[in-house]
Design a protein around this motif. Structure first.
Motif, PDB file in Angstrom:
ATOM      1  N   CYS A 266      94.849  60.370  39.762  1.00 32.31           N
ATOM      2  CA  CYS A 266      95.395  61.470  38.965  1.00 32.31           C
ATOM      3  C   CYS A 266      96.350  60.940  37.899  1.00 32.31           C
ATOM      4  CB  CYS A 266      96.106  62.458  39.883  1.00 32.31           C
ATOM      5  SG  CYS A 266      96.709  63.938  39.047  1.00 32.31           S
ATOM      6  N   ARG A 267      97.277  60.088  38.302  1.00 33.46           N
ATOM      7  CA  ARG A 267      98.253  59.529  37.359  1.00 33.46           C
ATOM      8  C   ARG A 267      97.553  58.768  36.235  1.00 33.46           C
ATOM      9  NH1 ARG A 267     101.351  57.218  40.836  1.00 33.46           N
ATOM     10  NH2 ARG A 267     100.324  55.207  40.835  1.00 33.46           N
TER      11      ARG A 267
ATOM     12  N   LYS B 241      95.744  61.268  33.902  1.00 30.23           N
ATOM     13  CA  LYS B 241      96.666  62.113  33.137  1.00 30.23           C
ATOM     14  C   LYS B 241      97.483  61.336  32.100  1.00 30.23           C
ATOM     15  CE  LYS B 241      95.836  66.267  34.676  1.00 30.23           C
ATOM     16  NZ  LYS B 241      95.456  67.370  33.780  1.00 30.23           N
ATOM     17  N   THR B 242      97.516  60.007  32.214  1.00 29.06           N
ATOM     18  CA  THR B 242      98.256  59.215  31.231  1.00 29.06           C
ATOM     19  C   THR B 242      97.336  58.569  30.189  1.00 29.06           C
ATOM     20  OG1 THR B 242      98.258  57.292  32.700  1.00 29.06           O
ATOM     21  CG2 THR B 242     100.193  58.730  32.771  1.00 29.06           C
TER      22      THR B 242
ATOM     23  N   PRO C 102      94.832  58.855  27.087  1.00 28.92           N
ATOM     24  CA  PRO C 102      94.594  59.844  26.030  1.00 28.92           C
ATOM     25  C   PRO C 102      93.218  60.528  26.109  1.00 28.92           C
ATOM     26  CG  PRO C 102      95.538  57.848  25.105  1.00 28.92           C
ATOM     27  CD  PRO C 102      95.249  57.557  26.545  1.00 28.92           C
TER      28      PRO C 102
ATOM     29  N   THR D  70      91.395  61.204  28.791  1.00 30.44           N
ATOM     30  CA  THR D  70      91.146  62.013  29.987  1.00 30.44           C
ATOM     31  C   THR D  70      92.326  62.914  30.365  1.00 30.44           C
ATOM     32  OG1 THR D  70      91.888  60.168  31.393  1.00 30.44           O
ATOM     33  CG2 THR D  70      89.499  60.372  31.012  1.00 30.44           C
ATOM     34  N   GLN D  71      93.406  62.871  29.628  1.00 34.30           N
ATOM     35  CA  GLN D  71      94.611  63.618  30.020  1.00 34.30           C
ATOM     36  C   GLN D  71      94.424  65.130  30.027  1.00 34.30           C
ATOM     37  OE1 GLN D  71      97.686  62.425  27.323  1.00 34.30           O
ATOM     38  NE2 GLN D  71      96.789  63.486  25.579  1.00 34.30           N
ATOM     39  N   ASP D  72      93.431  65.641  29.313  1.00 33.79           N
ATOM     40  CA  ASP D  72      93.223  67.088  29.262  1.00 33.79           C
ATOM     41  C   ASP D  72      92.300  67.616  30.348  1.00 33.79           C
ATOM     42  OD1 ASP D  72      94.886  67.274  27.048  1.00 33.79           O
ATOM     43  OD2 ASP D  72      93.234  66.962  25.642  1.00 33.79           O
TER      44      ASP D  72
ATOM     45  N   GLY E 281     100.607  64.832  37.936  1.00 37.46           N
ATOM     46  CA  GLY E 281      99.920  65.577  36.895  1.00 37.46           C
ATOM     47  C   GLY E 281      98.864  66.557  37.375  1.00 37.46           C
TER      48      GLY E 281
END
Length: 121
Positions: free
Chosen positions: A66-67, A70-71, A73, A75-77, A99
């Motif tokens: 997850c971390r 989510k960090t 660019p 895949t963060q959405d 996240g």
């Protein structure tokens, strides 16, 4: 309209069936991964609309996955629901800190599971 794609990450074959069955029946496109590294690779390559992520996984745990997602660019959405047997308040807190957009515990109610997914999509 095509249904959204959901990546389900779970190492137990029994739980995988319980988690993917209702999604397929509802019409979602489902892809699967059985460990943290495969989850990262498929999330990056397939870019699903949502990920249902177990915490206790081989290679990388769900918190790490997850971390990392989510960090990054690209895949963060992607929306992430953690679905795990880890039910302590501290686990839920830690999942949110990494996240996660949602956190559910096993065993789960199928109706609540589908509603949580629908709410995020």
């Amino acid at each position: 309209m095509a249904k959204q794609t959901i990546l389900v990450v779970e190492d137990s074959p029994t739980n995988m069936t319980l988690m993917t069955g209702p999604l397929i029946e509802t019409g979602y496109q489902v892809i699967t991964a059985v460990d943290g590294e495969e989850a990262l690779e498929k999330a990056t390559r397939e870019h699903p609309d949502l990920i249902v992520l177990d915490v206790i996984l081989p290679k990388k745990n769900g918190f790490q996955v997850c971390r990392q997602l989510k960090t990054a660019p690209d895949t963060q959405d992607i929306k992430i629901i953690m679905l795990t047997s880890k039910s302590q308040d501290s686990d839920r807190f830690w999942g949110t800190k990494q996240g996660a957009d949602g956190y559910m515990t096993k065993p789960f109610d199928t109706g609540e599971y589908l509603k949580a997914i629908e709410d995020l999509l």
